[in-house]
Scaffold this motif. Structure first.
Motif, PDB file in Angstrom:
ATOM      1  N   LEU A   1       0.834  -1.208   0.000  1.00 19.64           N
ATOM      2  CA  LEU A   1       0.000   0.000   0.000  1.00 19.64           C
ATOM      3  C   LEU A   1       0.869   1.259   0.000  1.00 19.64           C
ATOM      4  N   GLU A   2       1.945   1.243   0.760  1.00 20.96           N
ATOM      5  CA  GLU A   2       2.854   2.391   0.771  1.00 20.96           C
ATOM      6  C   GLU A   2       3.474   2.613  -0.614  1.00 20.96           C
TER       7      GLU A   2
ATOM      8  N   GLY B   1      -2.292  -7.307   0.442  1.00 18.28           N
ATOM      9  CA  GLY B   1      -2.735  -5.926   0.343  1.00 18.28           C
ATOM     10  C   GLY B   1      -3.709  -5.644  -0.782  1.00 18.28           C
TER      11      GLY B   1
ATOM     12  N   GLY C   1      -7.290  -4.014   0.129  1.00 16.32           N
ATOM     13  CA  GLY C   1      -7.086  -2.659   0.631  1.00 16.32           C
ATOM     14  C   GLY C   1      -6.676  -1.705  -0.470  1.00 16.32           C
ATOM     15  N   ALA C   2      -5.844  -2.180  -1.385  1.00 15.53           N
ATOM     16  CA  ALA C   2      -5.418  -1.335  -2.501  1.00 15.53           C
ATOM     17  C   ALA C   2      -6.595  -0.966  -3.391  1.00 15.53           C
TER      18      ALA C   2
ATOM     19  N   LEU D   1      -8.389   1.956  -1.799  1.00 15.09           N
ATOM     20  CA  LEU D   1      -7.725   3.251  -1.685  1.00 15.09           C
ATOM     21  C   LEU D   1      -7.474   3.945  -3.017  1.00 15.09           C
TER      22      LEU D   1
ATOM     23  N   LEU E   1       0.936   7.808   1.532  1.00 15.84           N
ATOM     24  CA  LEU E   1      -0.163   6.969   2.003  1.00 15.84           C
ATOM     25  C   LEU E   1      -1.074   7.764   2.934  1.00 15.84           C
TER      26      LEU E   1
END
Length: 254
Positions: free
Chosen positions: A58-59, A80, A83-84, A87, A240
């Motif tokens: 994600l970062e 991830g 979640g990705a 976002l 992020l």
């Protein structure tokens, strides 16, 4: 097309393997932009390491947001991924999901063949996470030590082919997925030695990323992958934090 290839482990040589195999599959005019995790573990093999790798992914995606038309999380197990998809506006492809969905178009049941027993539990969880347990015949793992990640596909090629054959003969697999980033490119080398289709996860991910870019879907505003409401953060990397707080910043300001 520009596709970000995010390797959430720290082994740059594995990123090179993934990039080489991905470029062979890519269409003319598709550019792959490889990125290797700046910290973490050499390769992800446990649930805890997958959690760490997912956060790092994600970062990395936030740090390169806006630089590509789509992104691939280039680790089998897709750390991830969900979640990705929450976002970020651009499509994010999971390498294992892409491989499994491709396998489902080539046969009714697939098996995953990989190079280390430590990966088995995580890969089974990944199959279940994507709702494909009913299509998965087995997860077969070599039970032997290996010298280096970058040489494992060369050193264990014959054993992996034999294991794929057992998955076909004993488990009823109609498609074999060669799972694990260090096996990128192996499917092309051994395709004539296995009786059923082989799927290379990074090749499948690149082709599905190209397809999604062409389809140009809108970002969800409802459902599981809608962008969450803004929320304050503490101590996160600036890109992020900005994404979570809805303070989008340009890539140059990373």
């Amino acid at each position: 097309m520009r596709i970000l290839l995010v390797n959430p482990n720290t082994t740059a040589e594995v990123t090179d393997l993934l990039t080489t195999a991905g470029r062979r599959a890519a269409a003319a005019g598709t550019e792959l932009i490889p990125v290797t995790a700046p910290r973490g573990v050499p390769y992800i093999a446990t649930l805890a390491e997958a959690q760490i790798g997912g956060a790092i992914a994600l970062e990395m995606l936030a740090a390169h947001h806006g630089t590509a038309d789509a992104a691939i999380i280039a680790a089998f197990g897709d750390p991830g991924l969900f979640g990705a998809r929450e976002l970020f506006d651009t499509p994010v492809i999971g390498m294992s999901e892409a491989a499994m969905l491709t396998a489902c178009m080539l046969g009714r049941r697939f098996s995953i063949v990989t190079f280390a027993t430590a990966l088995g539990a995580w890969y089974r969880d990944c199959v279940e996470m994507h709702g494909l347990s009913a299509r998965c015949s087995s997860v077969r793992c070599l039970d032997e030590a290996f010298a280096t990640l970058t040489q494992v596909q060369h050193d264990k090629e014959g054993l992996l082919v034999d294991l794929a054959g057992k998955a076909v003969a004993e488990d009823g697999a109609e498609v074999i997925i060669l799972g694990g980033a260090p096996l990128a490119g192996l499917a092309d080398k051994v395709r004539d030695r296995v009786a059923v289709p082989l799927v290379d996860p990074i090749a499948a991910a690149v082709k599905q990323a190209e397809a999604i870019i062409t389809l140009n879907p809108r970002k969800a505003i409802a459902g599981s992958f809608r962008r969450p409401a803004p929320k304050p953060t503490t101590g996160l990397p600036a890109p992020l934090a900005a994404r979570i707080e809805h303070r989008d910043i340009p890539f140059a300001a990373e």
